[in-house]
Design a protein around this motif. Structure first.
Motif, mmCIF file in Angstrom:
data_model
loop_
_atom_site.group_PDB
_atom_site.id
_atom_site.type_symbol
_atom_site.label_atom_id
_atom_site.label_comp_id
_atom_site.label_asym_id
_atom_site.label_seq_id
_atom_site.Cartn_x
_atom_site.Cartn_y
_atom_site.Cartn_z
ATOM 1 N N ALA A 132 -11.295 132.749 7.094
ATOM 2 C CA ALA A 132 -10.675 131.847 8.394
ATOM 3 C C ALA A 132 -9.684 130.825 7.838
ATOM 4 C CB ALA A 132 -11.822 131.104 8.975
ATOM 5 N N LEU A 133 -9.974 130.323 6.669
ATOM 6 C CA LEU A 133 -8.984 129.419 6.109
ATOM 7 C C LEU A 133 -7.563 130.176 5.616
ATOM 8 C CD1 LEU A 133 -11.254 126.892 4.079
ATOM 9 C CD2 LEU A 133 -9.811 126.138 6.015
ATOM 10 N N ARG A 134 -7.809 131.334 5.089
ATOM 11 C CA ARG A 134 -6.891 132.037 4.589
ATOM 12 C C ARG A 134 -5.765 132.505 5.832
ATOM 13 N NH1 ARG A 134 -4.503 136.902 4.083
ATOM 14 N NH2 ARG A 134 -6.057 137.881 5.460
ATOM 15 N N LEU A 135 -6.388 132.908 6.966
ATOM 16 C CA LEU A 135 -5.637 133.550 8.128
ATOM 17 C C LEU A 135 -5.108 132.354 8.841
ATOM 18 C CD1 LEU A 135 -8.549 135.705 9.836
ATOM 19 C CD2 LEU A 135 -6.189 136.386 8.816
ATOM 20 N N LEU A 136 -5.655 131.194 8.750
ATOM 21 C CA LEU A 136 -4.947 130.039 9.193
ATOM 22 C C LEU A 136 -3.617 129.527 8.618
ATOM 23 C CD1 LEU A 136 -7.702 127.530 10.730
ATOM 24 C CD2 LEU A 136 -6.124 129.178 11.929
ATOM 25 N N ASP A 137 -3.798 129.578 7.122
ATOM 26 C CA ASP A 137 -2.838 129.376 6.128
ATOM 27 C C ASP A 137 -1.637 130.481 6.741
ATOM 28 O OD1 ASP A 137 -3.812 126.975 5.150
ATOM 29 O OD2 ASP A 137 -4.756 128.219 3.551
ATOM 30 N N GLN A 138 -1.876 131.642 6.696
ATOM 31 C CA GLN A 138 -1.042 132.720 6.909
ATOM 32 C C GLN A 138 -0.049 132.599 8.421
ATOM 33 O OE1 GLN A 138 -3.034 136.694 7.141
ATOM 34 N NE2 GLN A 138 -0.956 137.809 7.596
ATOM 35 N N VAL A 139 -0.826 132.105 9.160
ATOM 36 C CA VAL A 139 -0.157 131.932 10.471
ATOM 37 C C VAL A 139 0.596 130.486 10.441
ATOM 38 C CG1 VAL A 139 -1.466 133.597 11.690
ATOM 39 C CG2 VAL A 139 -2.045 131.194 11.705
ATOM 40 N N GLY A 140 0.494 129.561 9.477
ATOM 41 C CA GLY A 140 1.428 128.434 9.243
ATOM 42 C C GLY A 140 0.596 127.407 9.876
ATOM 43 N N ILE A 141 -0.601 127.357 10.146
ATOM 44 C CA ILE A 141 -1.199 126.139 10.608
ATOM 45 C C ILE A 141 -1.582 125.235 9.261
ATOM 46 C CG2 ILE A 141 -3.036 125.140 11.877
ATOM 47 C CD1 ILE A 141 -3.292 127.579 13.511
ATOM 48 N N ALA A 142 -0.915 123.814 9.500
ATOM 49 C CA ALA A 142 -0.945 122.930 8.289
ATOM 50 C C ALA A 142 -2.645 122.132 8.543
ATOM 51 C CB ALA A 142 -0.088 121.865 8.553
ATOM 52 N N ASP A 143 -3.145 121.788 7.361
ATOM 53 C CA ASP A 143 -4.328 121.205 7.470
ATOM 54 C C ASP A 143 -5.370 122.123 7.932
ATOM 55 O OD1 ASP A 143 -6.305 119.522 6.785
ATOM 56 O OD2 ASP A 143 -5.703 117.919 8.129
ATOM 57 N N ALA A 144 -5.563 123.218 7.624
ATOM 58 C CA ALA A 144 -6.256 124.366 8.267
ATOM 59 C C ALA A 144 -7.814 124.007 8.118
ATOM 60 C CB ALA A 144 -6.027 125.801 7.365
ATOM 61 N N LEU A 155 -5.188 121.283 20.587
ATOM 62 C CA LEU A 155 -4.139 121.835 20.097
ATOM 63 C C LEU A 155 -3.033 122.177 21.051
ATOM 64 C CD1 LEU A 155 -5.793 124.664 17.911
ATOM 65 C CD2 LEU A 155 -5.395 122.248 17.260
ATOM 66 N N SER A 156 -1.862 122.068 20.627
ATOM 67 C CA SER A 156 -0.751 122.499 21.533
ATOM 68 C C SER A 156 -0.638 123.852 21.495
ATOM 69 C CB SER A 156 0.571 122.076 20.705
ATOM 70 O OG SER A 156 0.680 122.980 19.540
ATOM 71 N N GLY A 157 0.211 124.202 22.777
ATOM 72 C CA GLY A 157 0.470 125.742 23.040
ATOM 73 C C GLY A 157 0.557 126.328 21.844
ATOM 74 N N GLY A 158 1.749 125.832 20.994
ATOM 75 C CA GLY A 158 2.076 126.790 20.074
ATOM 76 C C GLY A 158 0.792 127.207 18.904
ATOM 77 N N VAL A 163 -3.397 130.463 16.538
ATOM 78 C CA VAL A 163 -4.934 130.668 16.439
ATOM 79 C C VAL A 163 -5.231 132.047 16.980
ATOM 80 C CG1 VAL A 163 -7.229 130.160 17.112
ATOM 81 C CG2 VAL A 163 -5.303 128.250 16.395
ATOM 82 N N MET A 164 -4.472 132.559 18.309
ATOM 83 C CA MET A 164 -4.908 133.821 18.582
ATOM 84 C C MET A 164 -4.260 134.867 17.943
ATOM 85 S SD MET A 164 -6.645 133.832 21.702
ATOM 86 C CE MET A 164 -6.053 135.193 22.215
ATOM 87 N N ILE A 165 -3.056 134.574 17.196
ATOM 88 C CA ILE A 165 -2.669 135.429 15.984
ATOM 89 C C ILE A 165 -3.475 135.715 14.998
ATOM 90 C CG2 ILE A 165 -0.787 136.087 14.658
ATOM 91 C CD1 ILE A 165 1.290 134.576 16.661
ATOM 92 N N ALA A 166 -3.932 134.806 14.579
ATOM 93 C CA ALA A 166 -5.005 134.905 13.568
ATOM 94 C C ALA A 166 -6.326 135.515 13.733
ATOM 95 C CB ALA A 166 -5.530 133.323 13.170
#
Length: 338
Positions: A132-144, A155-158, A163-166
């Motif tokens: 899960a941490l790797r996926l959040l990093d992959q989609v560019g979410i900081a401080d996963a 969370l913001s819309g973006g 998260v939906m993409i992850a």
């Protein structure tokens, strides 16, 4: 060409509305190859989203779906629910238009992401959390790690869209269906989300279907484009051919409504009228009442699908020449409706 990953043949979708049947999708034939990016465009109500919701068995029970949807050699129409459950998320994943309404507001982001990993890949405990941490990093979410503990409303819309993409990527799908993935996002976030989808496709080799009404978004992010109108496929071509030499009057009308960033200023052409209601479509070409060059046969004879170039098909009675737009005519008025 390689065998298609997913093939739609004669797909139809009917809804009951006040005792009468309304056909939202009418005989769609479409293919997507492994690793290919396909854009599907058209006005609201054209049947873009319904087509893929039907393919994945996500429509309500009152919808009547017929035709064929094959994932490689496996038929998906009319199969038991357990078969579709094995396909959804694992082989074919979908990103919906509004991420805030798709994420569960009472569960943390981490719980929902780990649930997807457990269902689709059988991961549990520390392994699921690490993925899960790797996926959040992959989609560019900081401080996963901290974000895993957040609820969607924090969370913001973006970020919710990321998260939906992850979650969609959690099952390592062969095909990702992105339904208006940049709706309600500002231009900067839109560019980031689209770049993320493109890089993910290149890195994983998955196929991508991008559903959008934004021709600019589609032009920059797909290999091939399919244009839908009133439940039917009216034109299909490689992206460069369609945007450079569209043959169907409807596609030409969509392109004529776009402003040009170079060259002299010109008046934009607006397509008159609206998409017909599913229960009140014309007998012939469904675009005829709005078409500037419609003929008598267009009003009562369904047009054939004609090959007008390499992998370029237009469903129109007229043979429109490449580079010629019917919307450039000064007499371009919808005479066929009279």
């Amino acid at each position: 060409m390689s065998a298609p990953l997913v093939a739609l043949r004669g797909l139809t979708v009917d809804f009951e509305n006040g005792g009468r049947m309304s056909r939202a999708v009418d005989g769609v034939d479409l293919e997507i190859a492994p690793g290919e990016a396909l854009g599907i465009v058209g006005e609201s109500g054209s049947g873009k989203s319904v087509t893929w919701l039907a393919a994945l068995g996500l429509l309500p029970a009152k919808a009547r779906v017929a035709g064929s949807v094959r994932l490689e050699k496996q038929e998906l129409i009319g199969v038991p629910a357990r078969v579709l459950e094995d396909v959804r998320g694992k082989r074919i994943a979908m990103i919906f238009q509004d991420p805030s309404s798709c994420l569960n507001p009472v569960h943390r982001i981490g719980w929902q992401l780990v649930e997807a990993l457990r269902l689709h890949r059988g991961l549990h405990g520390k392994a699921a959390e690490a993925e899960a941490l790797r996926l959040l990093d992959q989609v560019g979410i900081a401080d996963a790690r901290r974000r895993l503990q957040d609820y969607p409303h924090l969370l913001s819309g973006g970020l919710n869209q990321r998260v939906m993409i992850a979650m969609a990527l959690a099952g390592q799908p062969d095909l990702l269906v992105a339904d208006e993935p940049t709706t309600a996002l500002d231009a900067t976030i839109q560019a980031q989300i689209l770049a993320l989808l493109g890089s993910t496709r290149r890195d994983t080799g998955m196929a991508l279907i991008l559903i959008s009404h934004d021709l600019g978004v589609v032009a920059e992010n797909v290999d091939r484009v399919a244009v839908m109108y009133a439940g039917r496929l009216v034109e299909e071509a490689p992206g460069t051919d369609l945007f450079g030499a569209a043959r169907h009057p409807y596609t030409q009308g969509l392109l004529a409504a776009l402003p040009s960033l170079i060259g002299p200023r010109r008046r934009l052409a607006a397509i008159p009228g609206t998409v017909p209601d599913p229960w009140n479509v014309p007998a012939g070409c469904r675009f005829a009442p709005r078409c500037p060059v419609a003929e008598m046969r267009c009003t009562n004879v369904p047009p054939p699908a004609r090959s007008v170039g390499f992998r370029h098909v237009a469903t129109c009675h007229r043979q429109v020449e490449a580079g010629y737009s019917v919307w450039s005519l000064p007499q371009a008025l919808p005479q066929a409706a009279e």
